[in-house]
Design an enzyme around this catalytic site. Structure first.
Site, mmCIF file in Angstrom:
data_model
loop_
_atom_site.group_PDB
_atom_site.id
_atom_site.type_symbol
_atom_site.label_atom_id
_atom_site.label_comp_id
_atom_site.label_asym_id
_atom_site.label_seq_id
_atom_site.Cartn_x
_atom_site.Cartn_y
_atom_site.Cartn_z
ATOM 1 N N TYR A 146 0.825 -1.212 0.000
ATOM 2 C CA TYR A 146 0.000 0.000 0.000
ATOM 3 C C TYR A 146 0.858 1.260 0.000
ATOM 4 O O TYR A 146 0.720 2.109 -0.875
ATOM 5 C CB TYR A 146 -0.924 -0.003 1.220
ATOM 6 C CG TYR A 146 -1.928 1.115 1.224
ATOM 7 C CD1 TYR A 146 -3.001 1.115 0.332
ATOM 8 C CD2 TYR A 146 -1.814 2.184 2.101
ATOM 9 C CE1 TYR A 146 -3.933 2.141 0.333
ATOM 10 C CE2 TYR A 146 -2.744 3.223 2.104
ATOM 11 C CZ TYR A 146 -3.800 3.190 1.222
ATOM 12 O OH TYR A 146 -4.714 4.215 1.214
ATOM 13 N N ASP A 147 1.796 1.342 0.977
ATOM 14 C CA ASP A 147 2.490 2.643 1.061
ATOM 15 C C ASP A 147 3.517 2.820 -0.055
ATOM 16 O O ASP A 147 3.633 3.914 -0.618
ATOM 17 C CB ASP A 147 3.022 2.965 2.462
ATOM 18 C CG ASP A 147 3.813 1.872 3.134
ATOM 19 O OD1 ASP A 147 4.468 1.102 2.412
ATOM 20 O OD2 ASP A 147 3.796 1.806 4.373
ATOM 21 N N ASN A 158 -5.895 9.658 8.398
ATOM 22 C CA ASN A 158 -7.000 8.819 8.906
ATOM 23 C C ASN A 158 -8.333 9.562 8.835
ATOM 24 O O ASN A 158 -8.451 10.685 9.336
ATOM 25 C CB ASN A 158 -6.729 8.409 10.355
ATOM 26 C CG ASN A 158 -5.506 7.513 10.466
ATOM 27 O OD1 ASN A 158 -4.391 7.964 10.236
ATOM 28 N ND2 ASN A 158 -5.717 6.261 10.795
ATOM 29 N N VAL A 203 -9.400 1.249 13.420
ATOM 30 C CA VAL A 203 -9.643 1.423 14.846
ATOM 31 C C VAL A 203 -10.999 2.077 15.110
ATOM 32 O O VAL A 203 -11.718 1.652 16.021
ATOM 33 C CB VAL A 203 -8.471 2.184 15.523
ATOM 34 C CG1 VAL A 203 -8.375 3.635 15.062
ATOM 35 C CG2 VAL A 203 -8.568 2.086 17.026
ATOM 36 N N SER A 242 -13.866 2.102 13.291
ATOM 37 C CA SER A 242 -14.981 1.182 13.028
ATOM 38 C C SER A 242 -14.961 0.009 14.009
ATOM 39 O O SER A 242 -16.000 -0.378 14.550
ATOM 40 C CB SER A 242 -14.951 0.706 11.579
ATOM 41 O OG SER A 242 -13.652 0.294 11.217
ATOM 42 N N ASN A 243 -13.769 -0.543 14.264
ATOM 43 C CA ASN A 243 -13.700 -1.658 15.217
ATOM 44 C C ASN A 243 -14.228 -1.255 16.586
ATOM 45 O O ASN A 243 -15.084 -1.929 17.165
ATOM 46 C CB ASN A 243 -12.242 -2.129 15.390
ATOM 47 C CG ASN A 243 -11.820 -3.121 14.315
ATOM 48 O OD1 ASN A 243 -12.562 -3.386 13.378
ATOM 49 N ND2 ASN A 243 -10.622 -3.660 14.452
ATOM 50 N N GLY A 290 -1.622 0.992 23.291
ATOM 51 C CA GLY A 290 -2.605 2.053 23.039
ATOM 52 C C GLY A 290 -2.019 3.452 23.102
ATOM 53 O O GLY A 290 -2.756 4.435 23.017
ATOM 54 N N ARG A 306 4.098 4.855 14.999
ATOM 55 C CA ARG A 306 3.962 5.251 16.406
ATOM 56 C C ARG A 306 3.121 6.516 16.552
ATOM 57 O O ARG A 306 2.350 6.642 17.473
ATOM 58 C CB ARG A 306 5.359 5.553 17.009
ATOM 59 C CG ARG A 306 6.232 4.376 17.294
ATOM 60 C CD ARG A 306 5.735 3.541 18.454
ATOM 61 N NE ARG A 306 5.333 4.324 19.611
ATOM 62 C CZ ARG A 306 4.378 3.966 20.471
ATOM 63 N NH1 ARG A 306 3.709 2.837 20.287
ATOM 64 N NH2 ARG A 306 4.080 4.718 21.505
ATOM 65 N N ARG A 337 1.131 9.892 14.297
ATOM 66 C CA ARG A 337 0.752 10.468 13.000
ATOM 67 C C ARG A 337 -0.116 11.700 13.225
ATOM 68 O O ARG A 337 -1.102 11.657 13.964
ATOM 69 C CB ARG A 337 0.006 9.450 12.149
ATOM 70 C CG ARG A 337 -0.283 9.985 10.758
ATOM 71 C CD ARG A 337 -1.053 9.008 9.924
ATOM 72 N NE ARG A 337 -0.290 7.842 9.549
ATOM 73 C CZ ARG A 337 -0.851 6.652 9.340
ATOM 74 N NH1 ARG A 337 -2.143 6.494 9.501
ATOM 75 N NH2 ARG A 337 -0.120 5.637 8.966
HETATM 76 N N1 UDP Z 1 -5.825 -0.362 16.159
HETATM 77 C C1 UDP Z 1 -6.222 -0.823 17.417
HETATM 78 N N2 UDP Z 1 -7.304 -1.649 17.478
HETATM 79 C C2 UDP Z 1 -8.029 -2.002 16.392
HETATM 80 C C3 UDP Z 1 -7.622 -1.514 15.130
HETATM 81 C C4 UDP Z 1 -6.508 -0.691 15.047
HETATM 82 O O1 UDP Z 1 -5.600 -0.527 18.438
HETATM 83 O O2 UDP Z 1 -9.014 -2.753 16.561
HETATM 84 C C5 UDP Z 1 -4.661 0.547 16.095
HETATM 85 C C6 UDP Z 1 -3.665 0.258 14.989
HETATM 86 O O3 UDP Z 1 -2.676 -0.658 15.415
HETATM 87 C C7 UDP Z 1 -3.083 1.643 14.750
HETATM 88 C C8 UDP Z 1 -4.257 2.575 15.016
HETATM 89 O O4 UDP Z 1 -5.171 1.837 15.801
HETATM 90 O O5 UDP Z 1 -2.061 1.930 15.655
HETATM 91 C C9 UDP Z 1 -4.948 3.050 13.751
HETATM 92 O O6 UDP Z 1 -5.220 1.914 12.967
HETATM 93 P P1 UDP Z 1 -6.087 1.959 11.646
HETATM 94 O O7 UDP Z 1 -6.067 0.592 11.051
HETATM 95 O O8 UDP Z 1 -7.402 2.590 11.923
HETATM 96 O O9 UDP Z 1 -5.324 2.982 10.701
HETATM 97 P P2 UDP Z 1 -3.788 3.096 10.240
HETATM 98 O O10 UDP Z 1 -2.944 2.090 10.977
HETATM 99 O O11 UDP Z 1 -3.825 2.840 8.778
HETATM 100 O O12 UDP Z 1 -3.445 4.470 10.612
#
Ligand code: UDP
Length: 346
Positions: free
Chosen positions: A154-155, A183, A196, A198-199, A216, A283, A285
């Site tokens: 992707y990146d 994001n 994160v 939506s989850n 976290g 770490r 963003r």
């Molecule tokens: N993340 C999390 N729990 C989840 C899904 C994601 O803690 O159920 C974390 C993930 O490891 C990341 C951050 O949330 O550090 C954002 O993840 P996401 O997939 O939303 O976006 P991206 O990593 O592409 O920024």
């Protein structure tokens, strides 16, 4: 706003979360819109409400394949190129396809822009900065990206897509704009997107355990989709051709803080569980949006609390509709699956 009535737009990836919200905004301004989507991660149901709209058509096709004749025949003035799976679990499920979507798909979209004399906006990503050593991220920062890791399809794919776009620009083959999207969240995210926001919202609504990857403490900055769509439209309609533009909300918070906010607003008593941090998970963003502010007069308006409430309400409704079964849920009408009408054909 402006002369959108003469805008004939192709939106690749238009059945997805951001694409479908963008299409609504373009149609509201009077544009004619064709959506090209493989429906691999996008959903026709995101466009079901447009079934009877004469200025809209959906073409089901993969942007990596030769473009359908119906698309090739249309006099597009603008191409919004969004097509690509964007959430880590989805784009990693078929990494070769993800890379090809970014390279071959972007080449196909740029060649169409060249052929039509259309302006093309490429949606790139904050992922081009990798796990950034510079904070907040400015467009001038060249990134710290692994070309061999699981996120590379992707990146690195998006980095290659940017390269193609600016090569077309430099050589006078196409008029391009490049957005680096950070994001984004809001209605029409998929419940199974794996992201994160939506989850955590879906887990909180269902009373399931909340999954926090790592401790976290990693940070992200979340932009509500209506703000992002506004930024994309402004960039497309601007004369900013000298490089990419970050679009995102600079309001940075940790994943743990986000979880606390969602638990508070949903009143959920879900438990927290910690899972391993994914490989190459950035770490920190946070976008530096000085360029967007200065050149587009754009900055996000929707506060995180307000956006999370709207998103949680949407997911709650989505769950209710799913319980009621297909009868209660908007379904794509036949009109959204037909090939384009030829209204705009050459
Ligand atoms: N993340 C999390 N729990 C989840 C899904 C994601 O803690 O159920 C974390 C993930 O490891 C990341 C951050 O949330 O550090 C954002 O993840 P996401 O997939 O939303 O976006 P991206 O990593 O592409 O920024």
């Amino acid at each position: 706003m402006n002369n959108s009535n003469s805008k004939i737009a192709l939106v690749t990836g238009g059945a997805g979360f951001i694409g479908s919200n963008l299409i609504d905004a373009l149609l509201a301004e009077g544009a004619t819109v064709v959506c090209l989507d493989s429906l691999l991660t996008g959903r026709a149901s995101n466009l079901a409400h447009l079934g009877g709209e004469p200025r809209f058509d959906l073409v089901e096709a993969d942007v990596i394949d030769p473009l359908p004749q119906s698309v090739r025949r249309t006099r597009f003035t603008h191409i919004y190129h969004l097509a690509c799976a964007a959430s880590p679990p989805h784009y990693q499920a078929d990494p070769e396809h993800t890379m090809l979507t970014n390279v071959v798909g972007t080449s196909n979209a740029l060649r169409l822009a060249e052929e039509k004399g259309a302006r093309l906006l490429l949606t790139s990503t904050s992922e081009v900065y990798g796990d950034p050593e510079v904070h907040p991220q400015t467009e001038g920062y060249r990134g710290w990206v692994s070309c061999t890791g699981p996120r590379a399809c992707y990146d690195e794919g998006k980095r290659a897509a940017e390269t193609l776009a600016f090569d077309f620009q430099r050589t006078g083959r196409a008029d391009v704009r490049v957005a680096r999207i950070f994001n984004t969240y809001g209605p029409r995210m998929r419940a199974d997107d794996g992201r994160v926001v939506s989850n955590v919202i879906c887990q909180a609504l269902a009373g399931d355990d909340i999954t926090i990857y790592g401790d976290g403490s990693q940070t992200r900055s979340f932009c509500y989709v209506s703000d992002l769509v506004d930024g994309l439209k402004r960039l497309m309609d601007s004369d900013v051709t000298d490089g990419p533009v970050n679009l995102g909300n600079p309001d940075e918070l940790t994943v743990s803080d986000l979880v606390e906010r969602v638990l508070a607003l949903t009143g959920s008593d879900s438990k927290l569980v910690h899972l391993p941090l994914p490989v190459d998970d950035p770490r920190r963003r946070k976008p530096d949006i000085s360029r967007a502010q200065a050149l587009l007069g754009w900055s996000p308006k929707v506060e995180l609390q307000q956006g999370l409430e709207a998103t949680a309400a949407w997911f709650a409704e989505d769950r209710r509709a799913a319980w009621k079964g297909v009868a209660g849920k908007p379904q794509p009408s036949p009109g959204t699956r037909t090939l384009i009408t030829g209204v705009a054909a050459e």
